[in-house]
Scaffold this active site. Structure first.
Site, PDB file in Angstrom:
ATOM      1  N   SER A 168       0.835  -1.203   0.000  1.00  0.00           N
ATOM      2  CA  SER A 168       0.000   0.000   0.000  1.00  0.00           C
ATOM      3  C   SER A 168       0.865   1.246   0.000  1.00  0.00           C
ATOM      4  CB  SER A 168      -0.916   0.018   1.229  1.00  0.00           C
ATOM      5  OG  SER A 168      -1.594   1.263   1.324  1.00  0.00           O
ATOM      6  N   TYR A 206      -2.802  -0.292  10.135  1.00  0.00           N
ATOM      7  CA  TYR A 206      -2.902  -0.741   8.743  1.00  0.00           C
ATOM      8  C   TYR A 206      -1.620  -0.416   7.988  1.00  0.00           C
ATOM      9  CZ  TYR A 206      -4.148  -0.823   3.814  1.00  0.00           C
ATOM     10  OH  TYR A 206      -4.146  -1.061   2.464  1.00  0.00           O
TER      11      TYR A 206
END
Length: 319
Positions: free
Chosen positions: A193, A208
């Site tokens: 990501s 995250y």
């Protein structure tokens, strides 16, 4: 012309030649970077992925990027092992793929990555036994429902983030690797990501982002470990893609559809250990690197606080 330039340089004071040389080398390096960017994004052909094997295993294939990968790989002639937690959704995706690519063999494996992971991985090992699994797409992952401070993250969400994003990716990779090592070929793609790589911080999504940073370093280490074994390991770093997880419904120039991302992603497999396959994302990446980190931190915090406020309003309406 070249002789004239050379004469002019000779006439300059010696102390000035060093900065001129450094400036020329910097310009040459920049020009080379631009040419390389054009080549890898628009000219370089994708590799023949079938050389890795005839089967591809995809985690999280019932929606978003994982589903798009499944369709794109079936189009290229791969047989598929689809690993997800909802039997009905797995069956639905399988039937959709078979209706479009009738020759595709598909095996579904039900695994709840937030549940008994050891039992789920055992089922994966049983299914892949004897199959020529040449490609692994570690796509499964979870994020926050919306931005929140760490002290607001409940125990269930905290556990799921670490178990799915970190432990799930690690254990599935460990399960598939022995066959690849034995056959001396294979490719592993871990979906990272931009929250962990492109921007200096991702406030209100701290856990995250940290789990995706693990995926990035995990991938790089495996890339070095297994390169000589004929196994290519890569961490793909998308920015925003139009998915439910990103809460973006419409695609745009900088936000590709899942199919658009998957098509671009396949062209990069087998090359760099870390990449951002959708080329407009690389422009945003370069922009982020050119700005002061403090500026990006401030902007990102304000942006995430807005997401948090909207999420809290939705929760209050549900109550």
């Amino acid at each position: 012309m070249a002789e004239y330039i050379l004469e002019q340089l000779k006439s300059q004071p010696s102390w000035l030649l060093l900065p001129i040389t450094l400036g020329f080398l910097s310009l040459l390096k920049f020009a080379f970077s631009i040419l390389k960017w054009v080549y890898v994004n628009f000219i370089r052909p994708g590799k023949n992925l079938k050389k890795y094997g005839s089967w591809a295993l995809i985690t999280g294939p019932t929606d978003g990027i994982g589903k798009a990968f499944a369709f794109q790989l079936a189009r290229k002639g791969f047989n598929l092992i689809l690993v997800g937690r909802h039997p009905s959704k797995l069956e639905e995706v399988s039937e959709s793929i078979k209706s479009k690519y009738g020759s595709t063999q598909i095996r579904n494996v039900v695994v709840d990555f937030s549940g008994d992971l050891n039992d789920g991985v055992s089922r994966i090992k049983e299914v892949i036994q004897g199959l020529d699994v040449g490609l692994l797409i570690n796509n499964v992952g979870v994020s926050y429902p919306y931005a929140r401070f760490l002290h607001e993250v409940d125990d269930k969400l905290l556990s799921d983030l670490i178990k799915v994003n970190v432990e799930g990716t690690t254990k599935v990779t460990q399960a598939v690797l022995p066959g690849m090592v034995e056959r001396k070929r294979g490719a592993i793609v871990n979906i990272g990501s931009g929250a962990a790589i492109v921007i200096p911080s991702d406030p209100l999504y701290s856990v995250y982002a940290a789990t995706k940073a693990y995926v990035d370093q995990f991938s790089r280490c495996l890339y070095v470990e297994y390169k000589k074994s004929g196994i290519d390991v890569q961490c793909q770093v998308p920015l925003y893609v139009a998915t439910k997880m990103a809460s973006i419904r419409r695609s745009s120039f900088f936000v590709p559809s899942t199919d658009g991302y998957a098509r671009a992603a396949l062209r990069w497999i087998g090359y760099e250990p870390r990449c951002t396959p959708y080329w407009p994302h690389s422009i945003l990446w370069a922009l982020a690197y050119s700005l002061p980190e403090s500026f990006i931190d401030t902007w990102r915090l304000k942006f995430c606080l807005g997401i948090r406020k909207r999420g809290q309003l939705k929760d209050s309406k549900k109550e």
